[in-house]
Design a protein around this motif. Structure first.
Motif, PDB file in Angstrom:
ATOM      1  N   ARG A 151       0.786  -1.234   0.000  1.00 21.93           N
ATOM      2  CA  ARG A 151       0.000   0.000   0.000  1.00 21.93           C
ATOM      3  C   ARG A 151       0.816   1.281   0.000  1.00 21.93           C
ATOM      4  NH1 ARG A 151      -2.181  -3.683   3.193  1.00 21.93           N
ATOM      5  NH2 ARG A 151      -1.253  -2.823   5.075  1.00 21.93           N
ATOM      6  N   LEU A 152       2.139   1.181  -0.027  1.00 19.57           N
ATOM      7  CA  LEU A 152       2.988   2.374  -0.019  1.00 19.57           C
ATOM      8  C   LEU A 152       3.858   2.435  -1.267  1.00 19.57           C
ATOM      9  CD1 LEU A 152       4.032   2.471   3.742  1.00 19.57           C
ATOM     10  CD2 LEU A 152       2.672   4.190   2.539  1.00 19.57           C
ATOM     11  N   GLY A 153       3.315   1.944  -2.377  1.00 15.73           N
ATOM     12  CA  GLY A 153       4.100   1.888  -3.605  1.00 15.73           C
ATOM     13  C   GLY A 153       4.526   3.242  -4.120  1.00 15.73           C
ATOM     14  N   ALA A 154       3.638   4.214  -4.111  1.00 20.90           N
ATOM     15  CA  ALA A 154       3.979   5.552  -4.607  1.00 20.90           C
ATOM     16  C   ALA A 154       5.023   6.202  -3.710  1.00 20.90           C
ATOM     17  CB  ALA A 154       2.724   6.413  -4.692  1.00 20.90           C
ATOM     18  N   TYR A 155       4.833   6.078  -2.406  1.00 20.35           N
ATOM     19  CA  TYR A 155       5.785   6.657  -1.450  1.00 20.35           C
ATOM     20  C   TYR A 155       7.155   6.012  -1.593  1.00 20.35           C
ATOM     21  CZ  TYR A 155       7.697   8.028   3.120  1.00 20.35           C
ATOM     22  OH  TYR A 155       8.487   8.530   4.128  1.00 20.35           O
ATOM     23  N   GLY A 156       7.190   4.689  -1.570  1.00 22.58           N
ATOM     24  CA  GLY A 156       8.472   3.994  -1.651  1.00 22.58           C
ATOM     25  C   GLY A 156       9.195   4.236  -2.961  1.00 22.58           C
ATOM     26  N   THR A 157       8.455   4.240  -4.070  1.00 17.52           N
ATOM     27  CA  THR A 157       9.085   4.455  -5.368  1.00 17.52           C
ATOM     28  C   THR A 157       9.643   5.866  -5.481  1.00 17.52           C
ATOM     29  OG1 THR A 157       7.536   2.878  -6.351  1.00 17.52           O
ATOM     30  CG2 THR A 157       8.734   4.316  -7.857  1.00 17.52           C
ATOM     31  N   SER A 158       8.879   6.847  -5.010  1.00 12.18           N
ATOM     32  CA  SER A 158       9.362   8.223  -5.075  1.00 12.18           C
ATOM     33  C   SER A 158      10.566   8.433  -4.166  1.00 12.18           C
ATOM     34  CB  SER A 158       8.243   9.204  -4.722  1.00 12.18           C
ATOM     35  OG  SER A 158       7.789   9.014  -3.394  1.00 12.18           O
ATOM     36  N   LYS A 159      10.576   7.777  -3.012  1.00 10.32           N
ATOM     37  CA  LYS A 159      11.723   7.913  -2.116  1.00 10.32           C
ATOM     38  C   LYS A 159      12.953   7.185  -2.668  1.00 10.32           C
ATOM     39  CE  LYS A 159      10.172  10.417   1.318  1.00 10.32           C
ATOM     40  NZ  LYS A 159      10.816  11.673   1.763  1.00 10.32           N
ATOM     41  N   ALA A 160      12.739   6.110  -3.404  1.00  6.54           N
ATOM     42  CA  ALA A 160      13.865   5.461  -4.080  1.00  6.54           C
ATOM     43  C   ALA A 160      14.464   6.405  -5.108  1.00  6.54           C
ATOM     44  CB  ALA A 160      13.411   4.158  -4.732  1.00  6.54           C
ATOM     45  N   ALA A 161      13.602   7.141  -5.801  1.00  8.56           N
ATOM     46  CA  ALA A 161      14.095   8.142  -6.746  1.00  8.56           C
ATOM     47  C   ALA A 161      14.859   9.241  -6.016  1.00  8.56           C
ATOM     48  CB  ALA A 161      12.923   8.736  -7.529  1.00  8.56           C
ATOM     49  N   LEU A 162      14.395   9.614  -4.834  1.00  4.86           N
ATOM     50  CA  LEU A 162      15.098  10.635  -4.056  1.00  4.86           C
ATOM     51  C   LEU A 162      16.473  10.152  -3.620  1.00  4.86           C
ATOM     52  CD1 LEU A 162      15.046  13.426  -2.754  1.00  4.86           C
ATOM     53  CD2 LEU A 162      13.884  12.406  -0.777  1.00  4.86           C
ATOM     54  N   LEU A 163      16.591   8.871  -3.303  1.00  5.11           N
ATOM     55  CA  LEU A 163      17.903   8.319  -2.975  1.00  5.11           C
ATOM     56  C   LEU A 163      18.868   8.470  -4.142  1.00  5.11           C
ATOM     57  CD1 LEU A 163      17.120   4.990  -1.057  1.00  5.11           C
ATOM     58  CD2 LEU A 163      18.241   7.024  -0.137  1.00  5.11           C
ATOM     59  N   HIS A 164      18.385   8.158  -5.343  1.00  2.00           N
ATOM     60  CA  HIS A 164      19.251   8.297  -6.517  1.00  2.00           C
ATOM     61  C   HIS A 164      19.572   9.767  -6.777  1.00  2.00           C
ATOM     62  CE1 HIS A 164      21.100   6.910 -10.259  1.00  2.00           C
ATOM     63  NE2 HIS A 164      20.658   8.059 -10.757  1.00  2.00           N
ATOM     64  N   LEU A 165      18.574  10.634  -6.617  1.00  5.87           N
ATOM     65  CA  LEU A 165      18.820  12.069  -6.785  1.00  5.87           C
ATOM     66  C   LEU A 165      19.900  12.551  -5.822  1.00  5.87           C
ATOM     67  CD1 LEU A 165      18.007  14.827  -8.019  1.00  5.87           C
ATOM     68  CD2 LEU A 165      16.327  15.018  -6.164  1.00  5.87           C
ATOM     69  N   THR A 166      19.864  12.047  -4.597  1.00  3.69           N
ATOM     70  CA  THR A 166      20.881  12.414  -3.607  1.00  3.69           C
ATOM     71  C   THR A 166      22.279  12.088  -4.110  1.00  3.69           C
ATOM     72  OG1 THR A 166      19.345  12.049  -1.761  1.00  3.69           O
ATOM     73  CG2 THR A 166      21.693  11.979  -1.250  1.00  3.69           C
ATOM     74  N   GLN A 167      22.460  10.894  -4.636  1.00  6.62           N
ATOM     75  CA  GLN A 167      23.777  10.495  -5.133  1.00  6.62           C
ATOM     76  C   GLN A 167      24.172  11.302  -6.363  1.00  6.62           C
ATOM     77  OE1 GLN A 167      23.276   6.274  -5.662  1.00  6.62           O
ATOM     78  NE2 GLN A 167      23.610   5.831  -3.508  1.00  6.62           N
ATOM     79  N   GLN A 168      23.211  11.549  -7.240  1.00  6.05           N
ATOM     80  CA  GLN A 168      23.500  12.333  -8.443  1.00  6.05           C
ATOM     81  C   GLN A 168      23.956  13.747  -8.081  1.00  6.05           C
ATOM     82  OE1 GLN A 168      23.385  11.201 -11.641  1.00  6.05           O
ATOM     83  NE2 GLN A 168      24.135  13.177 -12.394  1.00  6.05           N
ATOM     84  N   LEU A 169      23.237  14.380  -7.165  1.00  9.69           N
ATOM     85  CA  LEU A 169      23.610  15.736  -6.766  1.00  9.69           C
ATOM     86  C   LEU A 169      24.930  15.752  -6.005  1.00  9.69           C
ATOM     87  CD1 LEU A 169      20.175  17.215  -5.661  1.00  9.69           C
ATOM     88  CD2 LEU A 169      21.429  17.654  -7.778  1.00  9.69           C
ATOM     89  N   ALA A 170      25.185  14.708  -5.228  1.00  6.16           N
ATOM     90  CA  ALA A 170      26.464  14.638  -4.521  1.00  6.16           C
ATOM     91  C   ALA A 170      27.623  14.667  -5.504  1.00  6.16           C
ATOM     92  CB  ALA A 170      26.525  13.378  -3.663  1.00  6.16           C
ATOM     93  N   GLY A 171      27.467  13.957  -6.630  1.00  4.54           N
ATOM     94  CA  GLY A 171      28.518  13.962  -7.647  1.00  4.54           C
ATOM     95  C   GLY A 171      28.619  15.294  -8.362  1.00  4.54           C
ATOM     96  N   GLU A 172      27.481  15.900  -8.653  1.00  2.00           N
ATOM     97  CA  GLU A 172      27.485  17.143  -9.422  1.00  2.00           C
ATOM     98  C   GLU A 172      27.930  18.361  -8.620  1.00  2.00           C
ATOM     99  OE1 GLU A 172      23.926  17.986 -11.544  1.00  2.00           O
ATOM    100  OE2 GLU A 172      23.839  16.026 -12.538  1.00  2.00           O
ATOM    101  N   LEU A 173      27.598  18.399  -7.327  1.00  2.00           N
ATOM    102  CA  LEU A 173      27.850  19.605  -6.535  1.00  2.00           C
ATOM    103  C   LEU A 173      29.144  19.571  -5.739  1.00  2.00           C
ATOM    104  CD1 LEU A 173      24.254  20.436  -5.237  1.00  2.00           C
ATOM    105  CD2 LEU A 173      25.324  20.936  -7.440  1.00  2.00           C
ATOM    106  N   ALA A 174      29.842  18.440  -5.753  1.00  2.00           N
ATOM    107  CA  ALA A 174      31.138  18.350  -5.075  1.00  2.00           C
ATOM    108  C   ALA A 174      32.161  19.224  -5.809  1.00  2.00           C
ATOM    109  CB  ALA A 174      31.599  16.892  -5.047  1.00  2.00           C
ATOM    110  N   PRO A 175      33.168  19.709  -5.100  1.00  2.00           N
ATOM    111  CA  PRO A 175      33.463  19.457  -3.687  1.00  2.00           C
ATOM    112  C   PRO A 175      32.848  20.467  -2.722  1.00  2.00           C
ATOM    113  CG  PRO A 175      35.293  20.611  -4.671  1.00  2.00           C
ATOM    114  CD  PRO A 175      34.283  20.411  -5.776  1.00  2.00           C
TER     115      PRO A 175
END
Length: 254
Positions: A151-175
């Motif tokens: 019952r939390l498919g939308a929440y979990g899927t969107s938060k999985a996308a946020l996890l990937h966004l976190t890593q993507q931004l970490a690479g782009e905005l470093a150092p």
């Protein structure tokens, strides 16, 4: 809450800060010496939070509105002249239920609030201050983003996308800018009340640490990740779940 980390002179933006995890995070920053700019949809609740926080300003509105995120950034800059930390905490767990029954418009709203808004606010903070001066961003995700839940498919899927966004931004905005996430397990918040508020059941009794989380548990993790003590950490997800994943790993195979 007291903190060993000195944030004197620094400024943090915290979304979803009228109660629960967001308010606890804002309180932790103020206790550590920071000034905070907070937002939430509930104008009355936000006003009470600002009064409770003291050294804070607030702007009521929804993070789903791009104009609100721009005004929030402008408020922080106008009032305090800098933005050192962004904590993207505001979220929605709707639509709740099987994905085959989900309204596509409600599904889209989950991604607008849980993924697009953190990106937009980070963009604003980057352009207004962090590109030239550095800073730290923390996205509040969830322990459930890495597995399937009913019952939390939308929440979990969107938060999985946020996890990937976190890593993507970490690479782009470093150092200059560090970007990390914190993934709570079951925490005693209004948003999760439907899980933990069951008189006949203690949902966290079988966790290795024997209790569910409190908002302050997450706030301490956020504070540490944004402090100078974590200055060599970026692109990381800090799991704060009382051992939920440890328990799951040791569940017997059917």
């Amino acid at each position: 809450m007291t903190s060993p980390y000195g944030f004197e002179g620094r400024v943090a933006i915290v979304t979803g800060a009228s109660r629960g995890i967001g308010l606890a995070v804002a309180e932790a920053f103020v206790a550590a010496g920071a000034r905070v700019c907070v937002t939430a949809r509930d104008a009355d609740g936000l006003a009470r939070a600002v009064a409770r926080l003291g050294d804070a300003v607030g702007l009521a509105g929804t993070v789903a509105d791009p104009a609100h995120l721009r005004r929030l950034t402008e408020l922080a800059m106008d009032e305090y002249g800098r933005i050192d930390v962004v904590v993207n905490n505001a979220a929605t767990n709707q639509p709740y239920g099987p994905l085959m029954d989900a309204d596509p418009d409600r599904w889209r709203e989950a991604f607008t609030v849980n993924v697009e808004a953190p990106l937009r606010l980070t963009q604003h903070a980057w352009r207004a201050w962090m590109r030239e001066h550095g800073g730290s961003v923390v996205n509040v995700c969830t322990e459930g983003a890495t597995h399937v839940g009913p019952r939390l498919g939308a929440y979990g899927t969107s938060k999985a996308a946020l996890l990937h966004l976190t890593q993507q931004l970490a690479g782009e905005l470093a150092p200059g800018v560090r970007v990390n996430s914190v993934s709570p397990g079951l925490v005693r918040t209004e948003m999760a009340r439907f899980v933990w508020d069951r008189p006949a059941q203690e949902p966290a009794a079988d966790l290795p640490l024997g209790r569910m989380g409190e908002p302050e548990d997450i706030a301490r993790a956020v504070l540490w990740l944004t402090s100078d003590e974590a200055q060599w950490i970026t692109g990381t997800d800090l799991l704060v779940d009382g051992g939920t994943r440890v328990r799951r790993a040791h569940e017997p195979t059917p």
